[in-house]
Write an enzyme that holds these catalytic residues in place. Sequence first.
Site, mmCIF file in Angstrom:
data_model
loop_
_atom_site.group_PDB
_atom_site.id
_atom_site.type_symbol
_atom_site.label_atom_id
_atom_site.label_comp_id
_atom_site.label_asym_id
_atom_site.label_seq_id
_atom_site.Cartn_x
_atom_site.Cartn_y
_atom_site.Cartn_z
ATOM 1 N N GLU A 128 6.723 6.523 -5.592
ATOM 2 C CA GLU A 128 6.356 5.925 -4.293
ATOM 3 C C GLU A 128 6.928 4.505 -4.179
ATOM 4 O OE1 GLU A 128 5.074 7.777 -1.917
ATOM 5 O OE2 GLU A 128 5.141 9.347 -3.429
ATOM 6 N N TRP A 158 10.345 4.973 -3.132
ATOM 7 C CA TRP A 158 10.439 5.237 -1.675
ATOM 8 C C TRP A 158 10.475 3.917 -0.911
ATOM 9 C CZ3 TRP A 158 11.687 9.018 1.525
ATOM 10 C CH2 TRP A 158 11.552 10.353 1.130
ATOM 11 N N TRP A 218 11.121 12.383 26.278
ATOM 12 C CA TRP A 218 9.795 12.745 25.776
ATOM 13 C C TRP A 218 8.857 13.003 26.952
ATOM 14 C CZ3 TRP A 218 9.509 13.130 20.511
ATOM 15 C CH2 TRP A 218 10.523 12.495 19.773
ATOM 16 N N ASN A 238 -1.937 7.326 3.321
ATOM 17 C CA ASN A 238 -0.589 7.872 3.551
ATOM 18 C C ASN A 238 -0.600 9.286 4.132
ATOM 19 O OD1 ASN A 238 2.376 7.859 3.266
ATOM 20 N ND2 ASN A 238 1.954 9.482 1.798
ATOM 21 N N TRP A 251 8.421 8.505 19.106
ATOM 22 C CA TRP A 251 7.939 7.918 17.854
ATOM 23 C C TRP A 251 7.906 6.389 17.915
ATOM 24 C CZ3 TRP A 251 10.945 4.460 15.187
ATOM 25 C CH2 TRP A 251 12.319 4.479 15.419
ATOM 26 N N TRP A 261 7.827 6.607 10.172
ATOM 27 C CA TRP A 261 7.786 7.205 11.518
ATOM 28 C C TRP A 261 8.970 8.129 11.752
ATOM 29 C CZ3 TRP A 261 4.402 8.096 15.218
ATOM 30 C CH2 TRP A 261 3.176 7.459 15.127
HETATM 31 C C1 LIG Z 1 4.196 6.889 9.729
HETATM 32 C C2 LIG Z 1 4.122 6.056 8.486
HETATM 33 C C3 LIG Z 1 4.102 4.665 8.572
HETATM 34 C C4 LIG Z 1 4.048 3.876 7.413
HETATM 35 N N1 LIG Z 1 4.032 2.503 7.539
HETATM 36 C C5 LIG Z 1 3.998 1.737 6.432
HETATM 37 C C6 LIG Z 1 4.007 0.314 6.536
HETATM 38 O O1 LIG Z 1 4.111 -0.264 7.628
HETATM 39 N N2 LIG Z 1 3.907 -0.407 5.382
HETATM 40 C C7 LIG Z 1 3.831 0.194 4.150
HETATM 41 O O2 LIG Z 1 3.736 -0.516 3.140
HETATM 42 N N3 LIG Z 1 3.866 1.525 4.025
HETATM 43 C C8 LIG Z 1 3.932 2.320 5.114
HETATM 44 N N4 LIG Z 1 3.926 3.674 4.987
HETATM 45 C C9 LIG Z 1 3.962 4.259 3.638
HETATM 46 C C10 LIG Z 1 2.584 4.571 3.009
HETATM 47 O O3 LIG Z 1 1.797 5.296 3.898
HETATM 48 C C11 LIG Z 1 1.838 3.324 2.561
HETATM 49 O O4 LIG Z 1 2.676 2.507 1.786
HETATM 50 C C12 LIG Z 1 0.620 3.676 1.711
HETATM 51 O O5 LIG Z 1 -0.254 4.500 2.427
HETATM 52 C C13 LIG Z 1 -0.093 2.408 1.291
HETATM 53 O O6 LIG Z 1 -1.238 2.703 0.534
HETATM 54 P P1 LIG Z 1 -1.305 2.374 -1.012
HETATM 55 O O7 LIG Z 1 -0.854 0.985 -1.275
HETATM 56 O O8 LIG Z 1 -2.645 2.760 -1.493
HETATM 57 O O9 LIG Z 1 -0.185 3.365 -1.565
HETATM 58 P P2 LIG Z 1 0.074 3.998 -2.990
HETATM 59 O O10 LIG Z 1 0.060 5.454 -2.797
HETATM 60 O O11 LIG Z 1 -0.757 3.414 -4.048
HETATM 61 O O12 LIG Z 1 1.610 3.605 -3.231
HETATM 62 C C14 LIG Z 1 1.995 2.376 -3.873
HETATM 63 C C15 LIG Z 1 2.984 1.630 -3.031
HETATM 64 O O13 LIG Z 1 4.178 2.382 -2.864
HETATM 65 C C16 LIG Z 1 4.734 2.135 -1.577
HETATM 66 N N5 LIG Z 1 4.773 3.388 -0.835
HETATM 67 C C17 LIG Z 1 3.971 4.449 -0.989
HETATM 68 N N6 LIG Z 1 4.342 5.455 -0.167
HETATM 69 C C18 LIG Z 1 5.403 5.001 0.516
HETATM 70 C C19 LIG Z 1 6.236 5.565 1.519
HETATM 71 N N7 LIG Z 1 6.063 6.804 1.966
HETATM 72 N N8 LIG Z 1 7.225 4.807 2.034
HETATM 73 C C20 LIG Z 1 7.437 3.552 1.585
HETATM 74 N N9 LIG Z 1 6.690 2.976 0.634
HETATM 75 C C21 LIG Z 1 5.682 3.682 0.110
HETATM 76 C C22 LIG Z 1 3.809 1.148 -0.877
HETATM 77 O O14 LIG Z 1 4.332 -0.148 -1.062
HETATM 78 C C23 LIG Z 1 2.501 1.345 -1.615
HETATM 79 O O15 LIG Z 1 1.674 0.229 -1.587
HETATM 80 C C24 LIG Z 1 4.009 4.494 6.133
HETATM 81 C C25 LIG Z 1 4.038 5.890 6.055
HETATM 82 C C26 LIG Z 1 4.097 6.662 7.212
HETATM 83 C C27 LIG Z 1 4.127 8.151 7.099
#
Ligand SMILES: Cc1cc2nc3c(=O)[nH]c(=O)nc-3n(C[C@H](O)[C@H](O)[C@H](O)COP(=O)(O)OP(=O)(O)OC[C@H]3O[C@@H](n4cnc5c(N)ncnc54)[C@H](O)[C@@H]3O)c2cc1C
Length: 471
Positions: A277, A280, A308, A343, A361, A384
């Site tokens: 992650e 990602w 849309w 997420n 979107w 998105w």
């Molecule tokens: C539509 C959509 C919008 C999102 N907008 C954002 C946003 O504005 N800011 C943001 O930080 N993340 C975003 N994410 C990614 C992800 O949802 C969040 O990072 C995550 O939910 C944060 O929770 P956590 O720190 O507990 O994540 P954990 O699951 O603990 O992951 C650890 C870290 O990995 C990174 N990460 C995890 N998943 C992703 C991912 N899919 N893409 C990029 N980085 C990721 C984040 O920095 C996160 O803090 C988005 C995902 C989607 C589907």
Amino acid sequence: MNPSPVLCWLRRDLRLSDHATLSRAQQCGPVLAVFVFDPALLTGLPANDKRVAFICAALDEIRTRLRALGSELVVSYGDPQQQLPCIAQDCGARQLFFARDYEPMALARDAAITQILETQGVTVEAVKDQVVFEQDELLSKAGQPYTVFTPYARAWRAQLTPASYAAWPVKLESRYFAARDSLPAQWRGDEKPIAVPGFANANLAALTIQTGERGARALLQDFATRIARYGELRDYPARKGVSYLSAHLRFGTVSIRELVRLALEDGSAGAMVWLNELIWREFYQQWLWHFPEAEQTSFKPAYRNLVWPGEDSHFDAWCAGQTGYPLVDAAMRQLKLSGYMHNRLRMVAASFLVKDLLIDWQRGERYFASQLLDYDMAANCGGWQWAASTGCDAQPWFRIFNPVTQSQKFDADGHFIRRYVPELAVLDNKAIHAPWLAKTLPETFLLGRDYPAPIVEHASQREKALALFGR
Ligand SMILES: Cc1cc2nc3c(=O)[nH]c(=O)nc-3n(C[C@H](O)[C@H](O)[C@H](O)COP(=O)(O)OP(=O)(O)OC[C@H]3O[C@@H](n4cnc5c(N)ncnc54)[C@H](O)[C@@H]3O)c2cc1C
């Protein structure tokens, strides 16, 4: 050591440990840390914006620690293009360091500031801090940026060496920081908590997350005890499965290198899923840097001119958590209340807006941007565009989440729904996912009165989405 202070312009690195900019700056002279509240970034935000409160709390913590060392955190309000040259001149600084930011607006701003300062005789050095690999440090064999995650992640892992994630040490001793007493009076802050004019003073009550570097450390320590189960629990919003560190990563109250070290030292299967992650996150950062237009438009040209057909009233219902789809509504209410969304729910809520409500979107992206405490342009546009099937390595256009089966699968007992949509708490575990399908409902509950009937029908909207995308 050069006695004139070296400015360290803090931005997305609001901490005092494992800090590339501070560490580099300390090699050149006593450091004066600076933070500038830029009206261009604050305009349009509500007075109780959670991000402003989060930043103020992190800055307060830094300032307290720097003052204990006899130094100061200079906090200024105004256009950094004017503020930084003034601070440099008033304080006699000849060097400025900052950590690189990859968002299009930030890149333009930083280039302009560098030019202004250099004309004034101040040398400027930008440092990598926010990511492990930046810009075009990772390119395909053909020298092209990666647009598919799996080969990017493979290359990321292959290029990783201990030096990539080694800590940048910060010397927390008075002699490595500029003395507060040596600063002109106008740059010495007062004793009041840091606040931004026009914003509710440190609206911390609205935050459901611990703030500052201390808050990040507490979350990290807690997550370290759970990281091995990350892979198993991360998709269930009612379970404590994820790290909740995103806002801290966004504002740099924790170092990405420290998180990589945690994952590698733990080494469990769960830790490796989590590391993925973090990759990602870097994938989207390099994507935005290479393709800045992705902020404004669909990455895949084929979808740039989609018309849309979605309705404004449906957009409003989605924002308010009143669509009649319980998991979507719970997710949207969590966002509004806490500034966070799990997420799995970001994927479900985004897919619902685009493929059930047939709304652009970009409207959803902007709404998330206005609400998320962890809002990050690269991750948000990436997420998105993934959900909308318009992005790089996105969900295929014909794959459409069913909001009811997602609910049954990832919130089977309805714990999460009950927490955020209390009017549904009286329903049993079967009815709670789709009250309109229930054969019987409690007498006290009336669909349409106590909770909305679904604003669209998933099956028919799905067909419309397939027609729209497949055209
Ligand atoms: C539509 C959509 C919008 C999102 N907008 C954002 C946003 O504005 N800011 C943001 O930080 N993340 C975003 N994410 C990614 C992800 O949802 C969040 O990072 C995550 O939910 C944060 O929770 P956590 O720190 O507990 O994540 P954990 O699951 O603990 O992951 C650890 C870290 O990995 C990174 N990460 C995890 N998943 C992703 C991912 N899919 N893409 C990029 N980085 C990721 C984040 O920095 C996160 O803090 C988005 C995902 C989607 C589907």
